[in-house]
Enzyme design. Sequence first.
Site, PDB file in Angstrom:
ATOM      1  N   LYS A 174     -97.453  18.179 -54.623  1.00  0.00           N
ATOM      2  CA  LYS A 174     -97.167  19.537 -54.032  1.00  0.00           C
ATOM      3  C   LYS A 174     -98.183  19.813 -52.837  1.00  0.00           C
ATOM      4  CE  LYS A 174     -98.819  23.504 -54.384  1.00  0.00           C
ATOM      5  NZ  LYS A 174     -98.597  23.837 -53.006  1.00  0.00           N
ATOM      6  N   GLY A 205     -94.018  24.083 -52.840  1.00  0.00           N
ATOM      7  CA  GLY A 205     -93.938  25.257 -53.131  1.00  0.00           C
ATOM      8  C   GLY A 205     -95.314  25.805 -52.975  1.00  0.00           C
ATOM      9  N   ASP A 206     -95.610  27.003 -53.445  1.00  0.00           N
ATOM     10  CA  ASP A 206     -96.837  27.916 -53.359  1.00  0.00           C
ATOM     11  C   ASP A 206     -97.793  27.582 -54.574  1.00  0.00           C
ATOM     12  OD1 ASP A 206     -95.895  29.652 -55.287  1.00  0.00           O
ATOM     13  OD2 ASP A 206     -95.543  31.153 -53.578  1.00  0.00           O
ATOM     14  N   GLY A 209     -96.779  29.570 -57.937  1.00  0.00           N
ATOM     15  CA  GLY A 209     -95.310  28.974 -58.251  1.00  0.00           C
ATOM     16  C   GLY A 209     -95.422  27.610 -58.812  1.00  0.00           C
ATOM     17  N   VAL A 210     -95.300  26.389 -58.003  1.00  0.00           N
ATOM     18  CA  VAL A 210     -95.140  25.104 -58.295  1.00  0.00           C
ATOM     19  C   VAL A 210     -96.426  24.851 -58.825  1.00  0.00           C
ATOM     20  CG1 VAL A 210     -94.666  22.747 -57.582  1.00  0.00           C
ATOM     21  CG2 VAL A 210     -93.193  24.643 -56.945  1.00  0.00           C
ATOM     22  N   GLY A 211     -97.582  25.210 -58.160  1.00  0.00           N
ATOM     23  CA  GLY A 211     -99.045  24.844 -58.297  1.00  0.00           C
ATOM     24  C   GLY A 211     -99.403  25.175 -59.794  1.00  0.00           C
ATOM     25  N   GLU A 382    -118.118  30.210 -47.459  1.00  0.00           N
ATOM     26  CA  GLU A 382    -117.499  29.350 -46.813  1.00  0.00           C
ATOM     27  C   GLU A 382    -116.841  29.827 -45.904  1.00  0.00           C
ATOM     28  OE1 GLU A 382    -115.434  24.959 -47.557  1.00  0.00           O
ATOM     29  OE2 GLU A 382    -114.861  26.649 -48.656  1.00  0.00           O
TER      30      GLU A 382
END
Length: 479
Positions: A174, A205-206, A209-211, A382
Site C-alpha cells: 500500500k 488506499g489511505d 482505510g487500507v492501512g 519533526e
Amino acid sequence: MIEKRDFYINGHWVAPAAPNDFEVIDPSTEAPCAVISLGDSADTNAAVAAAKAALPGWMATPVEERIALVEKLIEVYESRTEDLAQAMSSEMGAPINMARTQQAGAGSWHLRNFIDAAKEFSFESPLGDHAPNDRIIHEAVGVAALITPWNWPMNQVTLKVGAAAVAGCTMVLKPSEQSPLNAMIFAEMMDSAGFPAGVFNLVNGDGTGVGTQLSSHPDVDMVSFTGSTRAGTAISKAAADTLKKVHLELGGKGANVIFEDADEKAVKRGVLHMMNNTGQSCNAPSRMLVQKAIYDKAVEEAANVANKVEVGPASSEGRHIGPVVNELQWTKIQDLIQKGIDEGARLVAGGTGRPDGLNQGFYVKPTVFADVNNQMIVAREEIFGPVLSIIPFDTEEEAIEIANDTPYGLTNYVQTQDPARANRLARKLRAGMIEMNGKSRSAGSPFGGMKQSGNGREGGSWGIEDFLEVKAVGGWAEE
C-alpha cells in the site's frame, strides 16, 4: 493528467470493488496530475487472499530462483527509470534531476545490495560444532503488508520488496496515496520481471482505510511500515490483536554535532543535507549543534548557504529544491516557523510565506534559526521541511546531552578531526545510525532507529532478517 489505474492483484490489473476516486496533486502547480481509486476492505481481502495462496509455492522456491527474479527486476527497473523519475517529480515534487539520480537511483541501488546480501546469507546452517545434529533454518515470516511513504517512494518500496522477495515472503503493497504513481509503475515492473501471480500485490488506499485493514488483518503475518511516529503507534495498536510482527521506520530529529576542529566544509555540508529533498527526510540533520568557539562564524555561514539555495518547480532542470508535498504539510511548516519566531529563536534565513516569485505551489523558504535551545518547539518536533535549528554548546558532554535529549533516535552526525572523540560520540549518541565527517553509510549497512524512531532494520542482511523467522531443529538427520 495521468489516467486512472486499477489495482494489481494475483498477477492481474483489476478494477476496485467500489469507485472511490482520489486526486493526486502536483505540488508544484497545486493542480491534479492523476486520479486513482482508493481501495476498500473487499480489495484488501482480495489482495491478502492472493498473497496467502501464493505463499507455500513462493516459500518453497529455491532462494537462487528468487534471487534470479530480483536480478531480472533490476533489468526492468533500469529500463523504466525515466518513467519513475517523471512520476515522482510530478506527484511529490522532487526536482527532475534529483528524481532521476537520488529518488529513482535509490531503488536499483537497494535491489543490487539485496542480491549481494542474499547470495551470502545462510538460510540454513548448523547450530555449531558442539551440536552437529542441530539446524537453524531461516524461514519466511509469511504474508507481509508493506506500507510506504511519499517522501522517498522508490527508496522505501525497494527496501521492503527486495528483502521480502529474497526472504520468500508474499506481499501486499500500500503506497502513500500522495505518491502512488511510481508504485503502479513498479507493479508493472514486477509483472514484467515474471514474479509468480500473488507474490506481489498492490492496493491503493489511505492509512485509515487500507492501512488499518492490512495492519489488523488475521491473514497478514507482518507489517513493515515507514512513516510518522503517530501512524506507527496506530499500526502497532491495530496489529496487537493478531500478534503479527511489526517493523517500524519512523520519524527523526537528527543532531549534527559540529566541533571547533571540524573540517571547513562541515557547516555548508550540514545545511545542504538538511535542505535536500526540501527537508522531507526522516534522517535529516535538522538540529545543528555548534561549539561556541566557532558558533558565530557557523551561523553566518549557514545563513549564507541557505540564502543561496534555489527553489523552483519540480519539472525544471537544475540543482534546486522543489515544493513540499501538499497544502497540509505546507501549513504545518509555516505554523512551526512562526512558533520558532514567537519562542525567540533568531531567524537568520528564510521565514514564513512563499519564496519571491512563487505565488502558486507549496514552496517553502529555506529557513535557518540560530540561538535555539533544545526545549523550543522547533528543536523538539519533526518539521519535515527545509528548516534548520542551530544550537550552541560548550563541551563534548553537553553536546551529547543535547543530542540525546529527544524522543527520536534515527540518525546523528559528528564533525570533528579528533578520531578518539568521534569514536566516543559514536558509542554515546543514542541513534540507530551515526555518520562522521560527511561519510555516508556503505552498501549493505542497516537503516533504522531507536526510541520513537522505530524498530527493526532495512537494507543488506539485516533487512532480509526482518522478513524471516528463526526455526531451531534438533536431531537433524543427514540425508
